[in-house]
Write a protein that holds these residues in place. Structure first.
Motif, PDB file in Angstrom:
ATOM      1  N   LEU A  31       0.815  -1.210   0.000  1.00 42.86           N
ATOM      2  CA  LEU A  31       0.000   0.000   0.000  1.00 42.86           C
ATOM      3  C   LEU A  31       0.851   1.263   0.000  1.00 42.86           C
ATOM      4  O   LEU A  31       0.406   2.316  -0.460  1.00 42.86           O
ATOM      5  CB  LEU A  31      -0.931  -0.002   1.222  1.00 42.86           C
ATOM      6  CG  LEU A  31      -1.973  -1.120   1.254  1.00 42.86           C
ATOM      7  CD1 LEU A  31      -2.777  -1.055   2.544  1.00 42.86           C
ATOM      8  CD2 LEU A  31      -2.895  -1.035   0.045  1.00 42.86           C
ATOM      9  N   ALA A  32       2.067   1.153   0.517  1.00 45.38           N
ATOM     10  CA  ALA A  32       2.950   2.320   0.571  1.00 45.38           C
ATOM     11  C   ALA A  32       3.834   2.441  -0.661  1.00 45.38           C
ATOM     12  O   ALA A  32       3.989   3.532  -1.233  1.00 45.38           O
ATOM     13  CB  ALA A  32       3.816   2.266   1.829  1.00 45.38           C
ATOM     14  N   GLN A  39       3.460   5.218  -6.291  1.00 46.36           N
ATOM     15  CA  GLN A  39       2.968   5.787  -7.547  1.00 46.36           C
ATOM     16  C   GLN A  39       3.853   6.931  -8.032  1.00 46.36           C
ATOM     17  O   GLN A  39       4.073   7.098  -9.235  1.00 46.36           O
ATOM     18  CB  GLN A  39       1.532   6.269  -7.366  1.00 46.36           C
ATOM     19  CG  GLN A  39       1.340   7.313  -6.286  1.00 46.36           C
ATOM     20  CD  GLN A  39      -0.110   7.741  -6.165  1.00 46.36           C
ATOM     21  OE1 GLN A  39      -0.864   7.711  -7.143  1.00 46.36           O
ATOM     22  NE2 GLN A  39      -0.519   8.146  -4.970  1.00 46.36           N
ATOM     23  N   TRP A  40       4.420   7.683  -7.072  1.00 45.44           N
ATOM     24  CA  TRP A  40       5.314   8.774  -7.463  1.00 45.44           C
ATOM     25  C   TRP A  40       6.686   8.222  -7.870  1.00 45.44           C
ATOM     26  O   TRP A  40       7.317   8.766  -8.781  1.00 45.44           O
ATOM     27  CB  TRP A  40       5.465   9.761  -6.313  1.00 45.44           C
ATOM     28  CG  TRP A  40       4.146  10.294  -5.829  1.00 45.44           C
ATOM     29  CD1 TRP A  40       3.557  10.074  -4.624  1.00 45.44           C
ATOM     30  CD2 TRP A  40       3.225  11.109  -6.567  1.00 45.44           C
ATOM     31  NE1 TRP A  40       2.344  10.683  -4.545  1.00 45.44           N
ATOM     32  CE2 TRP A  40       2.106  11.342  -5.741  1.00 45.44           C
ATOM     33  CE3 TRP A  40       3.235  11.659  -7.850  1.00 45.44           C
ATOM     34  CZ2 TRP A  40       1.023  12.108  -6.134  1.00 45.44           C
ATOM     35  CZ3 TRP A  40       2.144  12.421  -8.263  1.00 45.44           C
ATOM     36  CH2 TRP A  40       1.059  12.648  -7.407  1.00 45.44           C
ATOM     37  N   ASN A  46       0.616   1.507  -7.245  1.00 41.55           N
ATOM     38  CA  ASN A  46      -0.452   2.453  -6.953  1.00 41.55           C
ATOM     39  C   ASN A  46      -0.427   2.888  -5.486  1.00 41.55           C
ATOM     40  O   ASN A  46      -1.425   3.405  -4.986  1.00 41.55           O
ATOM     41  CB  ASN A  46      -1.818   1.837  -7.286  1.00 41.55           C
ATOM     42  CG  ASN A  46      -1.964   1.527  -8.764  1.00 41.55           C
ATOM     43  OD1 ASN A  46      -1.548   2.321  -9.620  1.00 41.55           O
ATOM     44  ND2 ASN A  46      -2.545   0.375  -9.080  1.00 41.55           N
ATOM     45  N   GLY A  47       0.694   2.677  -4.814  1.00 41.30           N
ATOM     46  CA  GLY A  47       0.794   2.996  -3.404  1.00 41.30           C
ATOM     47  C   GLY A  47       0.931   4.479  -3.143  1.00 41.30           C
ATOM     48  O   GLY A  47       1.086   5.298  -4.055  1.00 41.30           O
ATOM     49  N   VAL A  48       0.917   4.812  -1.851  1.00 38.21           N
ATOM     50  CA  VAL A  48       0.977   6.210  -1.443  1.00 38.21           C
ATOM     51  C   VAL A  48       2.249   6.877  -1.953  1.00 38.21           C
ATOM     52  O   VAL A  48       2.231   8.003  -2.448  1.00 38.21           O
ATOM     53  CB  VAL A  48       0.884   6.303   0.105  1.00 38.21           C
ATOM     54  CG1 VAL A  48       1.036   7.744   0.569  1.00 38.21           C
ATOM     55  CG2 VAL A  48      -0.433   5.722   0.589  1.00 38.21           C
ATOM     56  N   VAL A  49       3.372   6.198  -1.833  1.00 39.93           N
ATOM     57  CA  VAL A  49       4.650   6.721  -2.328  1.00 39.93           C
ATOM     58  C   VAL A  49       5.049   6.039  -3.639  1.00 39.93           C
ATOM     59  O   VAL A  49       5.677   6.655  -4.503  1.00 39.93           O
ATOM     60  CB  VAL A  49       5.756   6.532  -1.267  1.00 39.93           C
ATOM     61  CG1 VAL A  49       7.106   7.018  -1.785  1.00 39.93           C
ATOM     62  CG2 VAL A  49       5.392   7.276   0.020  1.00 39.93           C
TER      63      VAL A  49
END
Length: 281
Positions: A126-127, A136-137, A131-134
């Motif tokens: 998830l992180a 994806q960037w 597609n995670g919080v970080v």
């Protein structure tokens, strides 16, 4: 003149305190102690008894086993290096500085010790997932994808292993006398120079012990690795994952792989025995 009072189990005297081995062990304590010892040793003995000793050399020299072993050693070493680079400064921060919420930070740092590894793998997805919080960037800006890669194995192992190093180093820092650092700063050294030239040599044994524990934990990691990095031979399949896969198809190979991990664990305990003995005296 020295007076001595013999209690039968412990000898007390004015001066250094001496302990004597108790004459007898109460039966209500002896029986559960022996049962507990048997409970811990029986599975290990069963592993040794049922090991395919004759075919063991062939099992361990197969390409699949060697591939998994090589990947495990490389990824565990890389995870330990990451833990050292990030964990030693974190341990120093927790041991040498006062800031609001330090207790909460320490609890969060040690959380992976009690967190189920599979939950840790889900949290990493998830992180740091695509597609995670970080993640994806990382994917859109730098083209870095961590899940289901060898780098993902290192990340998963470092996540579960770093707390062992942080706890060990923090305890060593708390036991070390901070006046040496203060003396170095009064002589003109910066805080970082005092840490590098004075503190690091003092806490080197604690760092070494923490690194060995972190390496052993990373080598045996399963849940977070299979959840975050998958089980791809040659890329993410480490020794614990190979044991799990072999247990379904080739139990003899699973036993052989388990013996390798058992030997590594015994070697780690033997290497840390002197430190534990010194700490307990």
């Amino acid at each position: 003149m020295t007076t001595t009072h013999d209690t039968g189990a412990v000898t007390l005297e004015n001066g250094p305190r001496r302990r004597r081995v108790p004459r007898g062990v109460p039966l209500p304590l002896l029986v559960p102690a022996l049962v507990g010892l048997a409970f811990l040793l029986l599975p290990l003995l069963a592993l040794l008894i049922r090991a395919p000793w004759r075919s063991l050399p062939g099992q361990l020299t197969s390409p699949e086993v060697w591939q998994a072993l090589q990947l495990s050693l490389i990824s565990a070493t890389a995870a330990t290096a990451v833990s050292l680079v990030l964990g030693v400064p974190l341990a120093w921060l927790l041991a040498r500085t006062d800031f609001a919420g330090r207790g909460l930070v320490r609890a969060l740092v040690t959380l992976p010790l009690v967190l189920p590894p599979v939950v840790g793998g889900v949290a990493l997805l998830l992180a740091l997932g695509r597609n995670g919080v970080v993640g994806q960037w990382l994917d859109s800006w730098f083209g870095i994808t961590l899940p289901f890669t060898t780098a993902g194995v290192v990340v998963a192992e470092a996540f579960v292993a770093m707390p062992f190093l942080v706890i060990s180093v923090e305890g060593t820092l708390r036991a070390a006398d901070p006046r040496y650092e203060e003396a170095a700063t009064t002589l003109g050294a910066s805080r970082f120079t005092a840490f590098r030239r004075v503190t690091l040599p003092l806490i080197a044994p604690g760092i070494a012990a923490g690194a060995v524990l972190a390496w052993a934990r990373a080598l045996g990691e399963f849940g977070a690795t299979i959840t975050f990095a998958g089980n791809f031979p040659g890329r993410t399949q480490t020794m614990p994952l190979a044991v799990y896969l072999a247990l379904q198809n080739d139990p003899a190979a699973a036993i052989a792989l388990s013996l390798v991990l058992l030997a590594v664990s015994i070697a780690v305990l033997a290497g840390l025995r002197d430190r534990w003995t010194t700490a307990s005296t």
